[in-house]
Design a protein around this motif. Structure first.
Motif, mmCIF file in Angstrom:
data_model
loop_
_atom_site.group_PDB
_atom_site.id
_atom_site.type_symbol
_atom_site.label_atom_id
_atom_site.label_comp_id
_atom_site.label_asym_id
_atom_site.label_seq_id
_atom_site.Cartn_x
_atom_site.Cartn_y
_atom_site.Cartn_z
ATOM 1 N N VAL A 51 0.861 -1.210 0.076
ATOM 2 C CA VAL A 51 -0.096 -0.227 -0.028
ATOM 3 C C VAL A 51 1.007 0.984 -0.003
ATOM 4 C CG1 VAL A 51 -0.237 -0.104 2.540
ATOM 5 C CG2 VAL A 51 -2.112 1.113 1.259
ATOM 6 N N ILE A 85 2.299 5.791 -8.453
ATOM 7 C CA ILE A 85 0.945 5.553 -9.050
ATOM 8 C C ILE A 85 -0.339 6.376 -8.451
ATOM 9 C CG2 ILE A 85 -0.982 3.486 -8.991
ATOM 10 C CD1 ILE A 85 1.313 1.535 -9.001
ATOM 11 N N VAL A 86 -0.238 6.401 -7.175
ATOM 12 C CA VAL A 86 -1.224 7.153 -6.502
ATOM 13 C C VAL A 86 -1.420 8.567 -6.827
ATOM 14 C CG1 VAL A 86 -2.188 7.719 -4.277
ATOM 15 C CG2 VAL A 86 -1.280 5.370 -4.544
ATOM 16 N N THR A 89 -3.875 8.767 -9.563
ATOM 17 C CA THR A 89 -5.202 8.102 -9.315
ATOM 18 C C THR A 89 -6.134 8.812 -8.324
ATOM 19 O OG1 THR A 89 -3.813 5.836 -9.543
ATOM 20 C CG2 THR A 89 -6.220 5.746 -8.627
ATOM 21 N N GLY A 90 -7.317 8.983 -8.808
ATOM 22 C CA GLY A 90 -8.252 9.808 -8.123
ATOM 23 C C GLY A 90 -9.406 10.289 -8.695
ATOM 24 N N MET A 117 -6.624 8.662 -4.675
ATOM 25 C CA MET A 117 -7.233 7.390 -4.210
ATOM 26 C C MET A 117 -6.207 6.440 -4.456
ATOM 27 S SD MET A 117 -10.016 5.958 -3.199
ATOM 28 C CE MET A 117 -11.159 7.300 -3.497
ATOM 29 N N LYS A 118 -6.159 5.305 -3.337
ATOM 30 C CA LYS A 118 -5.514 4.344 -3.560
ATOM 31 C C LYS A 118 -6.079 3.390 -4.494
ATOM 32 C CE LYS A 118 -6.000 0.807 -0.204
ATOM 33 N NZ LYS A 118 -6.286 -0.228 -0.983
ATOM 34 N N THR A 119 -5.421 2.403 -5.099
ATOM 35 C CA THR A 119 -5.851 1.366 -5.970
ATOM 36 C C THR A 119 -6.530 0.483 -5.230
ATOM 37 O OG1 THR A 119 -4.149 -0.098 -5.962
ATOM 38 C CG2 THR A 119 -4.110 1.593 -7.506
ATOM 39 N N GLY A 120 -7.207 -0.599 -5.907
ATOM 40 C CA GLY A 120 -8.206 -1.591 -5.245
ATOM 41 C C GLY A 120 -7.161 -2.592 -4.738
ATOM 42 N N ILE A 121 -6.057 -2.662 -4.860
ATOM 43 C CA ILE A 121 -4.984 -3.701 -4.391
ATOM 44 C C ILE A 121 -3.576 -3.203 -3.887
ATOM 45 C CG2 ILE A 121 -5.750 -5.408 -6.083
ATOM 46 C CD1 ILE A 121 -3.382 -4.966 -7.717
ATOM 47 N N ASN A 122 -2.790 -3.874 -3.381
ATOM 48 C CA ASN A 122 -1.652 -3.327 -2.959
ATOM 49 C C ASN A 122 -0.653 -3.822 -3.897
ATOM 50 O OD1 ASN A 122 -1.988 -2.870 -0.061
ATOM 51 N ND2 ASN A 122 -2.692 -4.890 -0.137
ATOM 52 N N TYR A 123 -0.661 -2.478 -5.018
ATOM 53 C CA TYR A 123 -0.195 -2.679 -6.084
ATOM 54 C C TYR A 123 1.703 -3.152 -6.170
ATOM 55 C CZ TYR A 123 -2.436 -2.110 -10.831
ATOM 56 O OH TYR A 123 -2.921 -2.633 -11.990
ATOM 57 N N ILE A 179 -12.988 -2.591 -7.886
ATOM 58 C CA ILE A 179 -12.559 -2.528 -6.512
ATOM 59 C C ILE A 179 -11.875 -1.307 -6.140
ATOM 60 C CG2 ILE A 179 -13.050 -4.859 -5.815
ATOM 61 C CD1 ILE A 179 -9.799 -5.171 -6.339
ATOM 62 N N THR A 180 -11.758 -0.245 -7.092
ATOM 63 C CA THR A 180 -10.933 0.893 -6.804
ATOM 64 C C THR A 180 -11.993 2.204 -6.967
ATOM 65 O OG1 THR A 180 -9.045 0.088 -8.216
ATOM 66 C CG2 THR A 180 -9.286 2.527 -7.769
ATOM 67 N N LEU A 220 -13.263 3.523 -10.229
ATOM 68 C CA LEU A 220 -12.210 4.286 -10.861
ATOM 69 C C LEU A 220 -11.035 3.633 -11.185
ATOM 70 C CD1 LEU A 220 -11.432 7.197 -10.547
ATOM 71 C CD2 LEU A 220 -10.352 6.618 -8.212
ATOM 72 N N GLY A 242 -4.451 5.560 -12.451
ATOM 73 C CA GLY A 242 -3.819 6.360 -13.132
ATOM 74 C C GLY A 242 -2.655 5.606 -14.158
ATOM 75 N N GLU A 271 -5.061 -9.909 -6.453
ATOM 76 C CA GLU A 271 -4.682 -10.238 -5.206
ATOM 77 C C GLU A 271 -5.551 -11.179 -4.387
ATOM 78 O OE1 GLU A 271 -3.976 -6.664 -2.444
ATOM 79 O OE2 GLU A 271 -2.834 -7.635 -1.145
ATOM 80 N N ASN A 290 -10.628 4.797 0.136
ATOM 81 C CA ASN A 290 -9.134 5.183 0.744
ATOM 82 C C ASN A 290 -9.143 4.258 1.918
ATOM 83 O OD1 ASN A 290 -7.281 6.336 -1.068
ATOM 84 N ND2 ASN A 290 -8.343 8.289 -0.378
ATOM 85 N N ILE A 348 -4.394 7.553 3.068
ATOM 86 C CA ILE A 348 -3.798 8.747 2.652
ATOM 87 C C ILE A 348 -4.078 9.934 3.348
ATOM 88 C CG2 ILE A 348 -3.606 10.174 0.547
ATOM 89 C CD1 ILE A 348 -4.122 7.441 -1.124
#
Lengths: 444, 409
Positions: free
Chosen positions: A171, A179-180, A183-184, A192-198, B155-156, B164, B167, B212, B230, B238
Motif C-alpha cells: 500500500v 501510481i497514487v 489515481t483519483g 485514491m489508493k488502488t483496489g490492491i496493494n500494487y 474495487i477501486t 475508478l 492512473g 490479490e 481510501n 492517505i
C-alpha cells in the motif's frame, strides 16, 4: 562443484519451458511468492521453505479469533481444524509449489537448508533489508555451497543506501512509486489508493523476469548473480512516462479520474442493475463514428468531429452516452459497442470476472484439488505457449506437506534420517501456536 | 557492453505500450531489437507529453522510454517489397514481437502457422488485449477496457461513486513485463530443443491475475468484494500533509505507541486507541489527533521520521519527489540519456542491481534511423536499396545518427 537443476524428479502434470530449474523460495506474503508462482507455473520446481514458528501471514493466524473479519478467505467459509491450510490468499499464490516446514535456525535445519541451496538454481527471499543475511543466510554464505547460484533479495527500496532497512507494505509502495499521484476522481482534492496493494505484484513480475535474465547470463558465462531488487523502483518503471513528462513540462501530473490524456471520450457509464457500469475510451475518429452509430446519435459526429472538440465537450458527450447505457444491461451494451468497434468493457465485479465467458473459453481458471481445502479454481497467467504449454497442476501445499518428499526424493535422505530430524524438532508440520495450546491443555 | 541477451535478435513489430515495453527490456539487457515501424511510425510517437508541448514524433515521453536501445527500420508491409524484406529479417531473428489484432499478420502471410515451417526456431510473441483465441479475441480495447473487465476497476474508488481507473497504463506495462518473462522462458527452453513456438500474451489476463485475493473471496466463500475508497481503517490511508499527501500505515500493532511519539501527541498512545487498531469506530477521533502534526510537516520528513521509528509509512510521490529522494540517488536509478532531438533527460533504468551489471540505458531511435544499415546487412547493396526505396518499401526518409550510451546497471 554443483549440480543445478534437471536433477529433481518432476511431479505428475508438471510441464512448461522451465522444468529443468529448481527455485528455493524463502519469501512470504505477496511480492516474493508472486515471483515464484510465475516460475512455478512455467514448470520450474519451487521448494517453499516455511517455519512453523512464524507462519506466512497470508496463511492467517494459526488460531483465528472467533469473530475473524477475514473469515471470507477460508475455503467454504470454514476455517476448519487447520485454518492455516485453508486460506484462499495463501492457496492462490503458492500452487505448484512444494512445501517444506523446518526450523532453519537449528544447526540440523540449517544443514538441510544448505543442502537444498546447493542443488537450487535460484534462491528468493523478501525479508526486510538485511534480515535474511543476519540470520546467517547471506549471498556470500550460500554461494559457498553453490557458486553459480542466482540469489534474489527484494526489499522495499533495495539493499544498501540510507533507506536499506526501511519497511514497506504494498500500500505504501504504490504511493512511493508514483501510481497514487495519478489515481483519483477528477476534481477531488485527495488522490485514491488502488483496489490492491500494487507494489507487490509489480515487484513479483519484475523479479521473475530478472531471474530469467540472470539465468541466461549464467548459461553464457557460467557465472551466478546477486539480484538486489527495489520494489519502489519496479513501480516507477510502470509510471515512467510521467517521470519523463515531468522533465518536459516542468510540472507534476495529477489525477484525472476515468478520463484520458490521449482519448476522448473516456469514462465509466451506469447501466441497468445495481452498481453496474461499462467503461469505454475512444482513441480514433473511426471509433468515434462507431460510438455515435451504436447509440444512434450521429448528430454528435458533426458536433464533435475531432479529438480536441470531444475533449472540450466531454461532459455533454458523457451525458449522451450515459443516457443510452442507463437503458441497457452492461453486457448487452458491451456487445453492441464492440460490434461497432468501440473499446468498451463491463466493470466486472469479482463474481463476474470469475464467470467471464472469454476467460472461461481460454481456460484461465483451472481447477486443483487441495489436500484439506477441497477442489477449487484458481486464476491463471497472462501467457500461453503453443508447444511447451505450462500448467497449474497442483494446489498449494499444506504446511509441511512435502517435507518428507523433498528430503527423500530430492535430497536422497533415508527414512531413518528423516525420522531423526522430526524427533529433534527440526521438521515440524504443526504451527508452534497449536503445539503450545496442546501443551497447555495437557493433551500433547 | 556484452549483456545476457547479446546475440539475440528481436524483430519488434509491436506498437503502443505493452509489446514495445517487452522489447525495451530485451534491448537494455543486450538484445539487438529492430523496431520495424510503418512509414509514419509507431502511433505511440503521436502521444505526448512532448517538450514544450510541441508534438514531434521523436520526442514523445512514451516513445522515448519504450523504445530505448532499439534500432528503427521503416517498412511498408502493405507492399510486396516490404513484406519480402520483413521475411528476410525474420530469417535472422530469434524472436518476433507483435501486437496486431489476431489474424491481421496472417492476412499478410506472417501468421505463426505460416512461418513456423520456414522458421522453426522463431519464438513468435503476440501481446494483445485479449489473446489469440476466445470470444473477445477480435474485440477492441484500450487500457480502461481491460482494466474494467479484469475486476480491478470495480474495487477501486468510493462505494457510492463510479468505479475508478488507476492512473497511467499499468495494465499495458504489466502485460509487457509478463511478455518479457514468457519470452525469456521460451528462449531458455529453445536453447535445448532448438524449437520456437507461439507465445500468446493477454493484457486482460495479466490484469485479472492482479486481483490479490478478491477472486478467492468469491471462489472460496461466494462473497462479492466491494469498493472501499481510501479505506475505512483507522490510521491507515492517505492523509494530507504540508506539501502533499502521506500514507499512514499503523501496522504492525506492536509499534502503535511510535505513532504517538512521531506525531508528538501522547494522547494517541492511549491503549484504547491501540486496541482499536485497524477497527474503524475511532477513526474520526484518531484522525483529529493526527492531523495537526501531519499538516504542519512535509511528506519526505514524515516518511523518514516514521521509518526511523519502524513505521511502514509512505507518501504520495510525484516525479519531482522521486528526483529528490536520496535512496533513489544512492542507487543511481535514474540514468541520464542524450537524444539528438529530445536532448538530455533522466530515464528510469531497471529496478535491480545485478552484481555482474547487466543493464545499459541507451536512447530511442529516430524513425527509420537504421533502415539503411539493417537492409544493407541483409546483403542489399546501394543499388538494390535505391530500387527498394523507389518502389516504396521503406515509406519515409532515413536518418544517420549514431547511438550514445546513457549508463549501466
Amino acid at each position: 562443484m554443483t549440480v543445478s537443476g534437471g536433477s529433481v524428479p518432476l511431479r505428475p502434470g508438471q510441464r512448461g519451458p522451465l522444468t529443468d530449474l529448481v527455485v528455493l523460495d524463502c519469501s512470504m506474503v505477496w511480492a516474493g511468492p508472486y515471483a515464484t508462482k510465475l516460475l512455478g507455473d512455467l514448470g520450474a520446481t519451487i521448494i517453499k521453505v516455511e517455519a512453523n514458528r512464524q507462519l506466512d501471514s497470508v496463511r492467517g493466524p494459526a488460531i483465528p479469533p472467533s469473530s475473524s473479519s477475514a473469515i471470507g478467505l477460508y475455503a467454504n467459509n470454514d476455517p476448519g481444524k487447520d485454518p492455516w491450510n485453508r486460506n484462499g490468499y495463501f492457496n492462490k499464490y503458492n500452487r505448484n509449489k512444494l512445501g517444506v516446514c523446518m526450523n532453519i535456525l537449528m544447526p540440523e535445519g540449517r544443514a538441510v537448508f544448505m543442502e537444498l541451496a546447493a542443488i537450487a538454481d535460484v534462491v528468493v527471499e523478501n525479508f526486510g533489508g538485511g534480515v535474511f543475511e543476519r540470520m546467517g543466510f547471506g549471498y556470500d554464505v550460500i554461494r559457498g555451497v553453490n557458486e553459480d547460484l542466482i540469489f534474489v533479495s527484494m526489499p522495499p527500496s533495495g539493499n544498501g543506501g540510507p533507506e536499506a532497512k526501511y519497511v514497506g507494505y504494498g500500500v505504501a509502495i504504490e504511493q512511493l512509486g508514483g501510481i497514487v499521484a495519478r489515481t483519483g476522481y477528477r476534481g477531488d482534492d485527495t488522490p485514491m489508493k488502488t483496489g490492491i496493494n500494487y507494489g507487490d505484484p509489480i515487484a513479483g513480475i519484475h523479479t521473475a523476469g530478472y531471474i530469467m535474465t540472470a539465468l541466461m547470463h549464467r548459461r553464457k558465462t557460467g557465472r551466478g548473480q546477486y539480484i538486489d531488487l527495489s520494489q519502489r523502483e519496479a513501480t516507477i518503471n510502470w509510471t515512467a512516462e510521467s517521470v519523463l513528462g515531468y522533465q518536459m513540462a516542468g510540472q507534476d501530473p495529477t489525477w484525472i479520474g476515468n478520463r484520458d490524456d490521449y482519448m476522448a471520450p473516456s469514462g465509466v457509464y451506469r447501466c441497468t442493475g445495481e452498481d453496474s457500469w461499462i467503461a469505454l475510451a475512444v482513441g480514433s475518429d473511426a471509433e468515434w463514428r462507431g460510438l455515435c452509430t451504436a447509440i444512434a446519435r450521429e448528430n454528435l459526429l458533426t458536433d464533435y468531429p475531432t479529438y480536441e472538440r470531444r475533449a472540450q465537450h466531454h461532459d455533454a458527450i458523457d451525458a449522451a452516452i450515459g443516457a443510452w447505457t442507463a437503458q441497457r444491461a452492461a453486457a448487452d451494451a458491451m456487445a453492441i459497442f464492440q460490434q461497432h468497434g468501440v473499446a468498451a468493457g463491463i466493470c466486472s465485479d469479482n463474481r463476474q470476472v470469475v464467470h467471464d465467458p472469454h476467460l472461461e473459453a481460454r481456460g484461465f481458471w483451472p481447477e486443483v484439488r487441495h489436500s484439506t481445502a477441497g477442489s477449487h479454481i484458481l486464476a491463471g497467467e497472462a501467457w500461453q505457449y503453443s508447444r511447451t504449454q505450462a500448467a497449474i497442476y497442483a494446489a498449494a501445499p499444506a504446511l509441511g506437506e512435502h517435507t518428507d518428499y523433498v528430503l527423500r526424493e530430492i535430497l536422497g535422505k533415508s527414512d531413518e534420517e528423516i525420522a531423526k530430524l522430526h524427533e529433534a524438532g527440526v521438521l515440524e508440520n504443526t504451527p508452534e501456536a497449536i503445539l503450545q495450546q496442546r501443551a497447555q491443555s495437557g493433551t500433547a | 557492453m556484452e549483456g545476457p541477451l547479446t546475440g539475440t535478435r528481436v524483430i519488434d513489430l509491436s506498437q503502443y505500450i505493452a509489446g514495445p515495453y517487452c522489447g525495451r527490456i530485451m534491448a537494455g539487457f543486450g538484445a539487438d531489437v529492430i523496431k520495424v515501424e510503418p512509414p509514419d511510425g509507431d502511433p505511440i510517437r503521436r502521444w505526448g507529453p512532448f517538450p514544450e508541448a510541441a508534438p514531434n514524433p521523436e520526442t514523445g515521453a512514451f516513445h522515448l522510454y519504450l523504445n530505448q536501445g532499439k534500432r528503427s527500420v521503416t517498412l511498408d508491409i502493405e507492399t510486396e517489397d516490404g513484406r519480402a524484406l520483413l521475411r528476410e529479417l525474420l530469417g535472422t531473428a530469434d524472436v518476433l514481437i507483435e501486437s496486431f489484432r489476431p489474424g491481421m499478420l496472417a492476412s499478410l502471410g506472417f501468421g505463426y502457422e505460416q512461418l513456423k515451417e520456414e522458421f522453426p526456431g522463431l519464438l513468435y510473441v503476440s501481446v494483445t488485449p485479449f489473446g489469440q483465441t476466445g470470444p473477445y479475441a477480435q474485440y477492441h480495447a484500450w487500457e480502461i477496457t481491460t482494466y474494467a473487465l479484469s475486476g480491478l476497476m470495480y474495487i477501486t474508488g468510493e462505494p457510492d461513486r463510479e468505479p475508478l481507473k488507476n492512473g497511467g497504463y499499468l495494465g499495458q506495462y504489466g502485460a509487457g513485463q509478463n511478455a518479457y518473462i514468457a519470452t525469456l522462458a521460451g528462449l531458455w527452453e529453445r536453447a535445448v530443443s532448438g524449437l520456437g513456438q507461439h507465445v500468446d500474451v493477454s493484457v486482460f489476463e495479466h490484469a485479472t491475475s492482479l486481483l490479490e485475493m478478491t477472486d478467492m473471496a468469491y471462489i472460496y466463500a461466494g462473497q462479492i468484494y466491494p469498493r472501499s475508497g481510501n479505506g475505512a481503517r483507522a490510521a491507515w490511508g492517505i492523509y494530507p500533509c504540508a506539501d502533499g499527501f502521506v500514507g499512514v500505515v499503523s501496522g504492525p500493532l506492536r509499534r502503535w505507541a511510535n505513532i504517538a511519539t512521531l506525531m508528538e501527541e501522547p494522547i494517541l498512545a492511549n491503549s484504547r486507541y491501540q486496541q482499536a487498531g485497524s477497527q474503524s469506530e475511532l477513526r474520526d477521533e484518531i484522525d483529529a489527533l493526527m492531523l495537526p502534526w501531519l499538516i504542519t510537516h512535509e511528506k519526505e520528513e514524515i516518511y523518514q521520521k516514521a521509518q526511523a521509528l519502524g513505521l511502514p509509512f509512505g507518501y504520495v510521490a510525484t516525479p519531482a519527489d522521486l528526483f529528490k529522494n536520496e535512496q533513489l540517488q544512492y542507487r543511481g536509478f535514474f540514468h541520464e540519456v542524450d537524444h539528438p532531438v529530445a536532448g538530455k533527460l533522466r530515464y528510469p533504468s531497471i529496478a535491480a542491481h545485478f552484481s555482474d551489471g547487466l543493464w545499459e540505458s541507451r536512447r530511442a531511435p529516430l524513425l527509420g534511423e537504421h533502415t539503411n544499415e539493417v537492409v544493407a546487412s541483409l546483403g542489399h547493396d546501394a543499388a538494390s536499396r535505391a530500387q527498394l526505396s523507389a518502389a516504396g518499401a521503406f515509406g519515409g526518409a532515413t536518418h544517420g545518427v549514431s547511438a550514445t550510451s546513457g549508463g549501466t546497471r
